[in-house]
Write an enzyme that holds these catalytic residues in place. Structure first.
Site, PDB file in Angstrom:
ATOM      1  CD  GLU A 125       9.787  13.487  11.330  1.00 60.19           C
ATOM      2  OE1 GLU A 125      10.980  12.962  10.789  1.00 60.19           O
ATOM      3  OE2 GLU A 125       8.751  13.004  11.764  1.00 60.19           O
ATOM      4  CD  GLU A 178      12.368   5.177   8.654  1.00 67.07           C
ATOM      5  OE1 GLU A 178      12.263   6.005   9.549  1.00 67.07           O
ATOM      6  OE2 GLU A 178      12.233   5.310   7.495  1.00 67.07           O
ATOM      7  N   GLY A 233      -4.703   5.114   4.172  1.00 67.91           N
ATOM      8  CA  GLY A 233      -4.364   4.315   5.159  1.00 67.91           C
ATOM      9  C   GLY A 233      -5.373   3.673   6.027  1.00 67.91           C
ATOM     10  CB  CYS A 243      12.683   9.869   8.651  1.00 68.56           C
ATOM     11  SG  CYS A 243      13.171   8.752   7.660  1.00 68.56           S
ATOM     12  N   GLY A 303      -4.501   3.407  -2.026  1.00 64.06           N
ATOM     13  CA  GLY A 303      -5.659   3.644  -1.415  1.00 64.06           C
ATOM     14  C   GLY A 303      -5.311   4.477  -0.138  1.00 64.06           C
ATOM     15  CE  LYS A 350      -1.426   3.054   2.599  1.00 62.54           C
ATOM     16  NZ  LYS A 350      -1.642   4.133   1.834  1.00 62.54           N
TER      17      LYS A 350
END
Length: 480
Positions: A387, A253, A211, A287, A209, A178
């Site tokens: 973040e 992650e 989540g 990230c 699509g 996905k």
């Protein structure tokens, strides 16, 4: 039937890739894809639903029965073929990343090449990984965990897809991918490259699509044994919680707030450019971005001057231009998020050294922000703890090596860190005390066999090389 139709440069995608074929979506919701440099419509994607996802899971489950029994040599041949077919599409994948995501050309190509090379790295890791060990009358084997759900983010689409697929194939797992719906055009190019590799039908399936729809079905479906996810902490927490109902194995992650420590013996003509590269790579939408720059108080003024000088090279604009260093944010929503953090930094008392609020002059049509450097930042400020996922750097002063280490580790994240200094033994000593999954010394570097993943809220598990393959394996012992 064509899977991608073009009319007036607007691409329309209505299919998913299931059981070795492009099939029309059962889901009917349509999402517009907007070009981040100007907000113009460039594509429409029909999003998958739970039924599309269940069909893909069923195909992967059927394929697992035979693919899980393939030998190391057979899987190595598939990995070599995947490397070849994706490598043949590097130019097209790079161009699509620039157009759909707004990735600057110089960095986008590196991302795509890293994705293609993930298959070669997985083949090497597989060859080095003993899948069977015996002693006495005991035999221990490493077995593929089952059908794996791969859920990927929008900021490095090609890399995430290839990295996770390479590890899964090396382990003998079948997958349902996905990808982020915001990377639909990139994903279509990637699927066609992967399809050319000739893997058995059902080994890899792709449903694009939301989540909350496709991702949620992967997480709760009992026929999916493993989830490998790259994305936000909030979604990672939900995957752990909801996946527990069917005892999912998970690799997560997640985010980062990575520190770069400039030691007092650092050569600033090398350290500052390296630190800014870490901070603003992928336009800050990374990230691993080194968004906290820790500098000794005794050299703060020198560092500020060096930053001002070096930031003149950080031009913002059309990401297709090879001279541009920073492109747009991926969406209007992301633009507004980054701007809100810049305002928050100012409100909390940080000083803007470079950049600030608002779009750069002449770039009002797209999702562009000014690359921003804050000084006089305290580590408990919002901009130093959360973040931002944009080109915003916080400079934090410290008075001793121990304080630098304490500040670096004073974060809920622990994905990536960097140390800059001329005394390598000292730099290594500092690096060994940082609570991060990967630490680089004196520059951004990579090793496709080195594990990637984080401490604390930066995730669970590791990717890359044999470490990534092991995440898709279970241990079985047979005793006579």
């Amino acid at each position: 039937m064509p899977t991608v139709r073009e009319k007036d440069t607007v691409k329309t995608i209505t299919t998913h890739y299931i059981d070795g074929a492009f099939v029309e979506s059962h889901g009917r919701e349509v999402m517009d894809i907007l070009k981040p440099t100007n907000g113009q419509l460039i594509g429409r994607i029909t999003l998958g639903d739970e039924e599309d996802t269940r069909r893909a899971i069923a195909a992967a489950k059927r394929a697992f029965a035979s693919f899980s029994r393939t030998t190391k040599e057979e899987r190595s041949r598939y990995l070599r073929r995947l490397h070849e077919t994706v490598s043949a599409h590097i130019d097209e994948l790079t161009a699509m990343m620039v157009e759909e995501y707004g990735g600057v050309a110089r960095f986008a190509r590196l991302i795509v090449e890293s994705g293609a090379n993930a298959f070669a790295a997985a083949e090497k890791g597989l060859q080095e990984l003993p899948l069977k060990q015996s002693w006495g009358k005991t035999t221990v084997t490493l077995e593929p965990v089952g059908v794996a759900g791969l859920i990927t983010a929008w900021n490095a689409n090609a890399l995430f897809i290839c990295l996770k697929l390479a590890s899964a194939v090396a382990a003998g797992c079948t997958v349902v991918l996905k990808p982020s719906e915001m990377s639909s055009l990139q994903t279509r190019v990637m699927i066609e490259a992967l399809n050319a590799a000739g893997l058995p039908n059902g080994v890899f399936n792709v449903v694009t699509g939301l989540g909350t729809v496709v991702g949620a079905e992967l997480v709760r479906n009992p026929d999916v044994a493993k989830i490998s996810f790259t994305g936000s902490v909030a979604v990672g927490e939900a995957i752990m919680r909801d996946g527990a109902a069917t005892m999912k194995r998970v690799t997560l992650e997640l985010g980062g707030k990575s520190p770069t420590i400039v030691l007092d013996d650092a050569a600033l003509d090398k350290a500052v450019p390296a630190a800014l590269t870490l901070a603003f790579m992928n336009s800050g939408q990374a990230c691993a971005a080194g968004t906290r720059l820790l500098v000794p108080t005794s050299r703060l003024d020198e560092v500020k001057r060096a930053i001002r000088d070096e930031m003149r090279a950080y031009t913002v604009g059309d990401p297709a231009d090879p001279n541009i260093m920073v492109g747009p944010m991926v969406s209007q929503k992301q633009y507004e998020r980054v701007e809100s953090y810049i305002r928050k930094g100012i409100e909390e008392g940080a000083e803007v050294l470079v950049g600030g609020e608002g779009r750069p002059k002449g770039l009002e049509a797209g999702y562009f922000v000014k690359p921003t450097v804050f000084v006089n930042v305290k580590n408990d400020m919002t901009i130093a703890q959360e973040e931002i996922f944009g080109p915003v750097l916080s400079v934090i002063a410290y008075d001793s090596e121990d304080e630098a280490i304490r500040i670096a580790n004073d974060s809920k994240y622990g994905l990536h860190s960097a140390v800059m200094g001329t005394d390598l033994e000292r730099a290594r000593r500092v690096a060994s005390q940082l609570r991060a999954g990967r630490v680089v010394i004196n520059n951004m570097t990579d090793d496709p066999q080195a594990p990637w993943g984080g401490f604390k809220y930066s995730g669970i598990g590791r990717e890359y090389g044999r470490y990534g393959i092991e995440a898709f394996l279970e241990t079985r012992a047979i005793l006579e």
